[in-house]
Motif scaffolding. Structure first.
Motif, PDB file in Angstrom:
ATOM      1  N   ASP A  71      38.602  27.040  47.489  1.00  0.00           N
ATOM      2  CA  ASP A  71      39.141  28.345  47.097  1.00  0.00           C
ATOM      3  C   ASP A  71      40.452  28.116  46.356  1.00  0.00           C
ATOM      4  OD1 ASP A  71      40.457  27.498  49.467  1.00  0.00           O
ATOM      5  OD2 ASP A  71      41.241  29.517  49.749  1.00  0.00           O
ATOM      6  N   ARG A  72      40.786  29.050  45.509  1.00  0.00           N
ATOM      7  CA  ARG A  72      42.025  28.919  44.746  1.00  0.00           C
ATOM      8  C   ARG A  72      42.449  30.297  44.245  1.00  0.00           C
ATOM      9  NH1 ARG A  72      39.195  25.662  39.767  1.00  0.00           N
ATOM     10  NH2 ARG A  72      37.813  27.332  39.045  1.00  0.00           N
ATOM     11  N   VAL A  73      43.734  30.370  43.906  1.00  0.00           N
ATOM     12  CA  VAL A  73      44.260  31.554  43.227  1.00  0.00           C
ATOM     13  C   VAL A  73      44.174  31.268  41.730  1.00  0.00           C
ATOM     14  CG1 VAL A  73      46.272  33.014  42.849  1.00  0.00           C
ATOM     15  CG2 VAL A  73      45.780  32.140  45.140  1.00  0.00           C
ATOM     16  N   ARG A  74      43.279  31.978  41.062  1.00  0.00           N
ATOM     17  CA  ARG A  74      43.057  31.704  39.637  1.00  0.00           C
ATOM     18  C   ARG A  74      44.166  32.276  38.768  1.00  0.00           C
ATOM     19  NH1 ARG A  74      40.495  34.394  35.570  1.00  0.00           N
ATOM     20  NH2 ARG A  74      39.565  35.956  36.943  1.00  0.00           N
ATOM     21  N   VAL A  75      44.602  33.491  39.101  1.00  0.00           N
ATOM     22  CA  VAL A  75      45.663  34.147  38.339  1.00  0.00           C
ATOM     23  C   VAL A  75      46.608  34.815  39.334  1.00  0.00           C
ATOM     24  CG1 VAL A  75      46.210  35.727  36.456  1.00  0.00           C
ATOM     25  CG2 VAL A  75      43.934  34.716  36.576  1.00  0.00           C
ATOM     26  N   GLN A  76      47.912  34.704  39.078  1.00  0.00           N
ATOM     27  CA  GLN A  76      48.883  35.375  39.935  1.00  0.00           C
ATOM     28  C   GLN A  76      50.075  35.819  39.101  1.00  0.00           C
ATOM     29  OE1 GLN A  76      49.838  34.136  44.086  1.00  0.00           O
ATOM     30  NE2 GLN A  76      51.862  33.679  43.270  1.00  0.00           N
ATOM     31  N   ALA A  77      50.626  36.958  39.463  1.00  0.00           N
ATOM     32  CA  ALA A  77      51.812  37.457  38.776  1.00  0.00           C
ATOM     33  C   ALA A  77      52.643  38.272  39.763  1.00  0.00           C
ATOM     34  CB  ALA A  77      51.433  38.326  37.580  1.00  0.00           C
ATOM     35  N   VAL A  78      53.956  38.203  39.583  1.00  0.00           N
ATOM     36  CA  VAL A  78      54.891  38.929  40.443  1.00  0.00           C
ATOM     37  C   VAL A  78      55.804  39.768  39.563  1.00  0.00           C
ATOM     38  CG1 VAL A  78      56.688  38.744  42.196  1.00  0.00           C
ATOM     39  CG2 VAL A  78      54.837  37.067  42.145  1.00  0.00           C
ATOM     40  N   GLU A 113      52.906  51.117  37.622  1.00  0.00           N
ATOM     41  CA  GLU A 113      53.511  49.882  37.105  1.00  0.00           C
ATOM     42  C   GLU A 113      52.440  49.022  36.437  1.00  0.00           C
ATOM     43  OE1 GLU A 113      56.982  47.515  36.532  1.00  0.00           O
ATOM     44  OE2 GLU A 113      56.685  49.587  37.237  1.00  0.00           O
ATOM     45  N   ARG A 114      52.810  48.467  35.284  1.00  0.00           N
ATOM     46  CA  ARG A 114      51.915  47.547  34.578  1.00  0.00           C
ATOM     47  C   ARG A 114      52.386  46.122  34.830  1.00  0.00           C
ATOM     48  NH1 ARG A 114      49.832  47.595  28.304  1.00  0.00           N
ATOM     49  NH2 ARG A 114      49.830  45.356  27.967  1.00  0.00           N
ATOM     50  N   ILE A 115      51.470  45.278  35.322  1.00  0.00           N
ATOM     51  CA  ILE A 115      51.781  43.876  35.611  1.00  0.00           C
ATOM     52  C   ILE A 115      51.035  42.998  34.609  1.00  0.00           C
ATOM     53  CG2 ILE A 115      51.762  42.058  37.355  1.00  0.00           C
ATOM     54  CD1 ILE A 115      51.488  44.209  39.488  1.00  0.00           C
ATOM     55  N   ASN A 116      51.764  42.242  33.833  1.00  0.00           N
ATOM     56  CA  ASN A 116      51.132  41.317  32.888  1.00  0.00           C
ATOM     57  C   ASN A 116      50.547  40.127  33.643  1.00  0.00           C
ATOM     58  OD1 ASN A 116      51.801  42.796  30.544  1.00  0.00           O
ATOM     59  ND2 ASN A 116      53.875  41.973  30.581  1.00  0.00           N
ATOM     60  N   ALA A 169      42.262  43.623  30.300  1.00  0.00           N
ATOM     61  CA  ALA A 169      42.396  42.291  29.710  1.00  0.00           C
ATOM     62  C   ALA A 169      43.872  41.898  29.693  1.00  0.00           C
ATOM     63  CB  ALA A 169      41.817  42.268  28.299  1.00  0.00           C
ATOM     64  N   ASP A 170      44.222  40.916  30.512  1.00  0.00           N
ATOM     65  CA  ASP A 170      45.564  40.307  30.576  1.00  0.00           C
ATOM     66  C   ASP A 170      46.633  41.186  31.221  1.00  0.00           C
ATOM     67  OD1 ASP A 170      44.646  37.951  29.419  1.00  0.00           O
ATOM     68  OD2 ASP A 170      45.043  38.661  27.388  1.00  0.00           O
ATOM     69  N   TYR A 171      46.244  42.299  31.847  1.00  0.00           N
ATOM     70  CA  TYR A 171      47.237  43.056  32.614  1.00  0.00           C
ATOM     71  C   TYR A 171      46.530  43.920  33.658  1.00  0.00           C
ATOM     72  CZ  TYR A 171      46.251  47.336  29.898  1.00  0.00           C
ATOM     73  OH  TYR A 171      45.646  48.418  29.330  1.00  0.00           O
ATOM     74  N   VAL A 172      47.326  44.367  34.632  1.00  0.00           N
ATOM     75  CA  VAL A 172      46.808  45.215  35.709  1.00  0.00           C
ATOM     76  C   VAL A 172      47.721  46.422  35.845  1.00  0.00           C
ATOM     77  CG1 VAL A 172      46.387  45.374  38.190  1.00  0.00           C
ATOM     78  CG2 VAL A 172      45.771  43.298  36.976  1.00  0.00           C
ATOM     79  N   THR A 173      47.128  47.596  35.995  1.00  0.00           N
ATOM     80  CA  THR A 173      47.895  48.817  36.235  1.00  0.00           C
ATOM     81  C   THR A 173      47.799  49.177  37.714  1.00  0.00           C
ATOM     82  OG1 THR A 173      47.394  49.600  34.001  1.00  0.00           O
ATOM     83  CG2 THR A 173      48.215  51.225  35.582  1.00  0.00           C
ATOM     84  N   VAL A 174      48.951  49.354  38.331  1.00  0.00           N
ATOM     85  CA  VAL A 174      49.001  49.673  39.755  1.00  0.00           C
ATOM     86  C   VAL A 174      49.638  51.045  39.924  1.00  0.00           C
ATOM     87  CG1 VAL A 174      49.822  48.950  42.026  1.00  0.00           C
ATOM     88  CG2 VAL A 174      49.262  47.221  40.296  1.00  0.00           C
ATOM     89  N   LEU A 234      64.177  48.809  45.876  1.00  0.00           N
ATOM     90  CA  LEU A 234      63.719  47.647  45.117  1.00  0.00           C
ATOM     91  C   LEU A 234      62.327  47.273  45.611  1.00  0.00           C
ATOM     92  CD1 LEU A 234      64.324  45.409  43.031  1.00  0.00           C
ATOM     93  CD2 LEU A 234      65.272  44.057  44.917  1.00  0.00           C
ATOM     94  N   ILE A 235      61.359  47.269  44.697  1.00  0.00           N
ATOM     95  CA  ILE A 235      59.947  47.031  45.038  1.00  0.00           C
ATOM     96  C   ILE A 235      59.488  45.718  44.409  1.00  0.00           C
ATOM     97  CG2 ILE A 235      57.609  47.964  44.972  1.00  0.00           C
ATOM     98  CD1 ILE A 235      59.608  49.731  46.485  1.00  0.00           C
ATOM     99  N   THR A 236      58.763  44.926  45.180  1.00  0.00           N
ATOM    100  CA  THR A 236      58.132  43.707  44.666  1.00  0.00           C
ATOM    101  C   THR A 236      56.625  43.828  44.806  1.00  0.00           C
ATOM    102  OG1 THR A 236      60.027  42.326  45.267  1.00  0.00           O
ATOM    103  CG2 THR A 236      57.945  41.199  44.880  1.00  0.00           C
ATOM    104  N   LEU A 237      55.904  43.624  43.701  1.00  0.00           N
ATOM    105  CA  LEU A 237      54.440  43.630  43.711  1.00  0.00           C
ATOM    106  C   LEU A 237      53.935  42.235  43.347  1.00  0.00           C
ATOM    107  CD1 LEU A 237      53.567  46.963  41.838  1.00  0.00           C
ATOM    108  CD2 LEU A 237      53.681  46.581  44.306  1.00  0.00           C
TER     109      LEU A 237
END
Length: 521
Positions: A16-23, A95-98, A60-65, A132-135
């Motif tokens: 198992d692995r984390v293929r993509v991650q962003a903070v 919030e949009r996360i690239n 594609a290349d981003y996530v909307t939360v 202050l929020i961290t996603l």
């Protein structure tokens, strides 16, 4: 015509692995109006926030939360008939996360943390809030690596094995565990009129893998601040620890497997319930624990690491695989102490204290992981002053601690979990308090095992020119770094033939040693 073939028998290694991650971090700011049915605010006491994520939409290349921050504020008022009052509010966010590489069809998980909340009194009917929020968004995936473990085909194929200690993923899933408890007030406490404030946290969590199930145990730390029944509605606080245990069904797990399980409090409901005499003296808890289950199985696997032909030319096709093995499962504790000075009012009696540990930085050092962060401590107290009967203060206590992990390398970093195991606040005098906290850390560290795996073989006729240049018989002088394998591969001679011909009792060779090599021997 002789048909020559070589076939590799392969074994799947589950990974198992984390293929993509962003903070991402962002600030939520808004004004919070006091509802008309609530009295004026004299001063603020406690606040807390809960992050609720309503929608995760990958593109594609981003996530909307999309979600909201639920806020609760405890304040006191000078109006007659009320002392402490709770008000609730919410701040929506989008919030949009690239995330480079994420696709619309990916299953993206998002964890959110409220890093800090600050509130200020604009006027008696309006509060200013800032959070202050961290996603953290990530895409996890399961995949298989194919490792060759045997060779079928012509008998004149030489191969050697390499042992690997591996940790394979056996179970990867998310689950929930429901808890129902009922806590009775001590006999000298007044009945509950209404709960004003509560705080719940988990401690001493333990997970034990058994046959087809996981045993769960831990503690629930409960704090309740309430108005008691009576003419003047006395304000009382009650604190206790409730141990619990249970079993979670988990198909496929067995004793001896390695758990890496994380859990946190999800949905939680507190209610006031009557006791056997019909008096409102019991606090009912209905909790949901969100559990991320990762269970690994350790295994020693012998793979084919190289092969060569004696009567045919054999070349290998390889690819790099990043496997892993268990390095260490470690826990550690450290103490943090400090004095906190009160700036608003004099402390007559402590009501409540709570602490949240933040892990701000983790760095691999020699034989360990260096951790840095702070503990945010919130303290509420009674002042005894008519104009401001309640006071509160907060402090940030920094810490630095090294979690011992022998032989760790930077690429072996595990995810460290931190929690406040104990928090003790005592009065030194009316303006100063002593704060002592015990912090606990735990992690499972897997060591990276990079390896070249043979994925295929190509068979061809021997190069006649190359073969004719090799002597039929030669006395070979062993050089530094030589072994029977690379000598046999160079001269197209089976390793066993070299052993027998030279009457070798072991495979150890010394520089300067002479070996007789006979082609076709």
């Amino acid at each position: 015509m002789e048909v020559f073939f070589v076939e590799l028998l392969k074994r799947n290694i589950h990974m198992d692995r984390v293929r993509v991650q962003a903070v991402t971090q962002f600030t939520l700011e808004d004004d919070m109006n006091i509802p008309e049915n609530k009295p004026d605010v004299a001063a603020l006491n406690l606040e807390k926030g809960e992050l609720v994520i309503d929608e995760i939409k990958p593109s594609a290349d981003y996530v909307t939360v999309r979600g909201r921050l639920k806020l609760m504020v405890l304040y006191h008022t000078m109006e007659e008939g009320s002392n402490l009052v709770v008000v609730e509010g919410k701040i929506p966010f989008e919030e949009r996360i690239n995330m480079q590489g994420v696709m619309p069809a990916d299953a993206v998980t998002v964890d959110g943390e409220v890093e800090d909340i600050s509130m200020n009194l604009i006027n008696s009917r309006k509060l200013g809030t800032q959070s202050l929020i961290t996603l953290t968004a990530q895409v996890e995936e399961l995949y298989d690596e194919e490792a060759p473990i045997a060779v079928h085909g012509d008998e004149k194929v030489e191969y050697r094995r390499m042992p690997l200690d591996l940790a394979q993923i056996a179970i990867c899933k998310n689950d929930i565990f429901r808890l129902k408890e009922e806590v009775a007030l001590p006999s000298n406490y007044p009945n509950i009129f209404q709960i004003l404030w509560s705080n719940l946290s988990l401690g001493d969590m333990e997970f034990k893998v058994m046959e087809e199930k996981i045993a769960i145990s831990g503690d629930i730390h409960l704090f309740v601040l309430y108005e008691g029944e009576g003419e003047d509605h006395p304000c009382r606080c009650f604190e206790t620890t409730v141990p619990f245990s249970g079993v979670l069904e988990c198909h496929g797990c067995r004793e001896g497997m390695l758990p890496d399980i994380r859990c946190h409090l999800g949905q939680q409901e507190l209610s006031v319930r009557p006791d056997f005499d019909g008096e409102e003296r019991n606090v009912g808890l209905e909790l949901v624990l969100d559990i991320a289950i990762r269970i690994y199985e350790e295994e020693r696997l012998e793979i084919i690491s190289d092969l060569y032909g004696v009567s045919k030319e054999i070349s290998t096709v390889t690819h790099r695989a990043d496997l892993r093995k268990l390095l260490s499962k470690v826990t550690g504790k450290t103490k943090v102490t400090d004095h906190v000075h009160v700036t608003n009012g004099t402390v007559l009696q402590l009501l409540h204290s709570e602490g949240i540990v933040t892990l701000e930085q983790q760095t691999t050092v020699e034989n360990g992981i260096q951790l840095q962060g702070s503990v945010q401590v919130k303290i509420m107290y009674i002042t005894g002053e008519d104009e401001s009967p309640y006071g509160s203060t907060q402090a940030f206590l920094p810490y630095q601690y090294t979690l011992e992990v022998p032989d760790i390398a930077p690429e072996d970093m595990g995810k460290v979990r931190a929690e406040v195991e104990q928090l003790q606040v005592t009065m030194l005098d009316g303006e100063e308090m002593d704060v002592k906290a015990v912090l606990s850390f735990s992690t499972v560290v897997f060591k990276s095992v990079p390896v070249e795996l043979i994925s295929g073989v190509n068979v061809s006729d021997l190069d006649t020119g190359k073969m004719s240049s090799l002597p039929g018989m030669v006395v070979y002088m062993v050089k530094n770094g030589d072994n029977l394998w690379n000598i046999g591969k160079r001269y197209y001679v089976p390793v066993e033939s070299l052993r027998e011909l030279n009457a070798l009792e072991s495979d150890e060779l010394k520089a300067g040693q002479k070996l007789l090599i006979v082609k076709g021997g």
